[in-house]
Scaffold this active site. Structure first.
Site, PDB file in Angstrom:
ATOM      1  N   HIS A 127       0.816  -1.799   0.634  1.00 37.24           N
ATOM      2  CA  HIS A 127       0.121   0.175  -0.418  1.00 37.24           C
ATOM      3  C   HIS A 127       0.917   1.367   0.052  1.00 37.24           C
ATOM      4  O   HIS A 127       0.317   2.517   0.165  1.00 37.24           O
ATOM      5  CB  HIS A 127      -0.978  -0.001   1.272  1.00 37.24           C
ATOM      6  N   LYS A 163       2.962   4.653  -1.623  1.00 38.55           N
ATOM      7  CA  LYS A 163       3.128   5.753  -2.554  1.00 38.55           C
ATOM      8  C   LYS A 163       4.288   5.692  -2.643  1.00 38.55           C
ATOM      9  O   LYS A 163       4.191   7.512  -1.740  1.00 38.55           O
ATOM     10  CB  LYS A 163       1.760   6.288  -2.235  1.00 38.55           C
ATOM     11  N   ASP A 191      15.452  11.413  -9.516  1.00 38.69           N
ATOM     12  CA  ASP A 191      16.909  11.266  -9.841  1.00 38.69           C
ATOM     13  C   ASP A 191      17.287  11.362  -8.791  1.00 38.69           C
ATOM     14  O   ASP A 191      18.552  12.102  -8.367  1.00 38.69           O
ATOM     15  CB  ASP A 191      17.547  12.843 -10.096  1.00 38.69           C
ATOM     16  N   HIS A 219     -10.287  10.808   1.514  1.00 37.86           N
ATOM     17  CA  HIS A 219      -8.797   9.786   1.423  1.00 37.86           C
ATOM     18  C   HIS A 219      -7.680  10.752   1.909  1.00 37.86           C
ATOM     19  O   HIS A 219      -6.444   9.766   2.021  1.00 37.86           O
ATOM     20  CB  HIS A 219      -8.761   9.243  -0.071  1.00 37.86           C
ATOM     21  N   LYS A 232      -4.465  10.582   5.181  1.00 33.75           N
ATOM     22  CA  LYS A 232      -3.980   9.301   6.039  1.00 33.75           C
ATOM     23  C   LYS A 232      -3.872  10.707   6.928  1.00 33.75           C
ATOM     24  O   LYS A 232      -2.448  10.900   7.104  1.00 33.75           O
ATOM     25  CB  LYS A 232      -3.832   8.315   5.048  1.00 33.75           C
ATOM     26  N   ASP A 254      -1.618  17.345  19.720  1.00 36.40           N
ATOM     27  CA  ASP A 254      -1.424  18.438  19.944  1.00 36.40           C
ATOM     28  C   ASP A 254      -0.505  19.536  18.931  1.00 36.40           C
ATOM     29  O   ASP A 254      -1.119  19.475  17.955  1.00 36.40           O
ATOM     30  CB  ASP A 254       0.003  18.564  21.177  1.00 36.40           C
TER      31      ASP A 254
END
Length: 261
Positions: free
Chosen positions: A45, A47, A52, A216, A218, A223
């Site tokens: 999962h 990404k 370079d 979507h 995450k 704090d």
């Protein structure tokens, strides 16, 4: 690198076009015996994109039309993605290389993709997980909260320990806010999350649903100084099955920007 299960909709002509152009395409976590069903469920999962060896990208965005808002069912796609420079880029590339080697047996990269990097100016840690330790990390961060906890997730399916930790934090005076989507991209996932909401609401936690498209994001924010942004959802697939990667950032100015978004 493509997750095998998540990339079944890619047409063979598209793969052929890429390969003919010289693109190396590899599928991760192909099902195999003797644990065929387990491997069907285990997903890469992560990404990651590295340019370079100097610029890295990590976050919630996959490559697909829905992320461009081209699917009317979802509308605009709300997500967080980090653009990184400096030492953290090498960590992303090291993780990418490890995934490549683990799945193909080889990871030969030319020396020029490992350039010397300048030290960055924001304290952070890249944290990769493979079906373990993520729950423990979140529990430790939630326990440190003194003022507020914000959770952004498309899927809220916590473990019993995490649910209890959030309720306890609220009872100790910590403001707990959870942001989830109104729309669902998987059957029954939204309904499954409802089973956890009443206990949170009774404890005084706030739950907001995002209506302007699909949410979507995450993120876990503690704090005024600590943020976790990456690929892991606040659900048990990310905690115990998926291969994930998050960036932990301890910086007040950066966290202020995250709250502002």
């Amino acid at each position: 690198l493509l997750d095998w299960s998540g990339s079944q909709k890619i047409k063979k002509p598209a793969l052929k076009t890429m390969k003919n152009a010289g693109v190396q395409v590899h599928f991760l976590n192909k099902p195999r015996f003797p644990f065929f069903f387990f491997h069907m469920q285990k997903r890469n999962h992560r990404k990651i994109a590295v340019i370079d060896g100097k610029i890295g990208y990590i976050g919630g965005f996959n490559i697909g039309e829905e992320y461009l808002g081209k699917k009317a069912k979802f509308g605009n796609w709300e997500d967080y993605h980090l653009r990184m420079k400096g030492e953290g880029v090498r960590d992303l590339q090291t993780l990418f290389t490890a995934d490549l080697k683990r799945n193909t047996g080889s990871a030969e990269l030319t020396p020029d993709v490992w350039p010397e990097l300048q030290q960055g100016n924001i304290s952070h840690k890249i944290y990769a997980t493979d079906g373990y330790s993520l729950e423990k990390t979140y529990l430790a961060n939630i326990a440190q909260a003194k003022e507020r906890i914000t959770i952004c997730t498309p899927y809220y399916i916590p473990t019993k320990s995490l649910q209890q930790a959030l309720v306890k934090a609220r009872k100790n005076g910590v403001a707990v806010t959870i942001i989830v989507p109104m729309k669902s991209d998987h059957p029954l996932v939204r309904e499954a999350a409802y089973t956890y909401y009443s206990e949170l609401l009774d404890a005084g936690c706030l739950i907001y649903r995002f209506y302007q498209g699909f949410y979507h994001v995450k993120a876990l924010i503690i704090d005024d100084h600590f943020s976790i942004i990456g690929t892991a959802n606040f659900d048990q697939r990310s905690f115990f099955l998926n291969e994930e990667v998050n960036v932990e950032i301890d910086d007040k100015a950066f966290t202020k920007e995250v709250y502002a978004t």
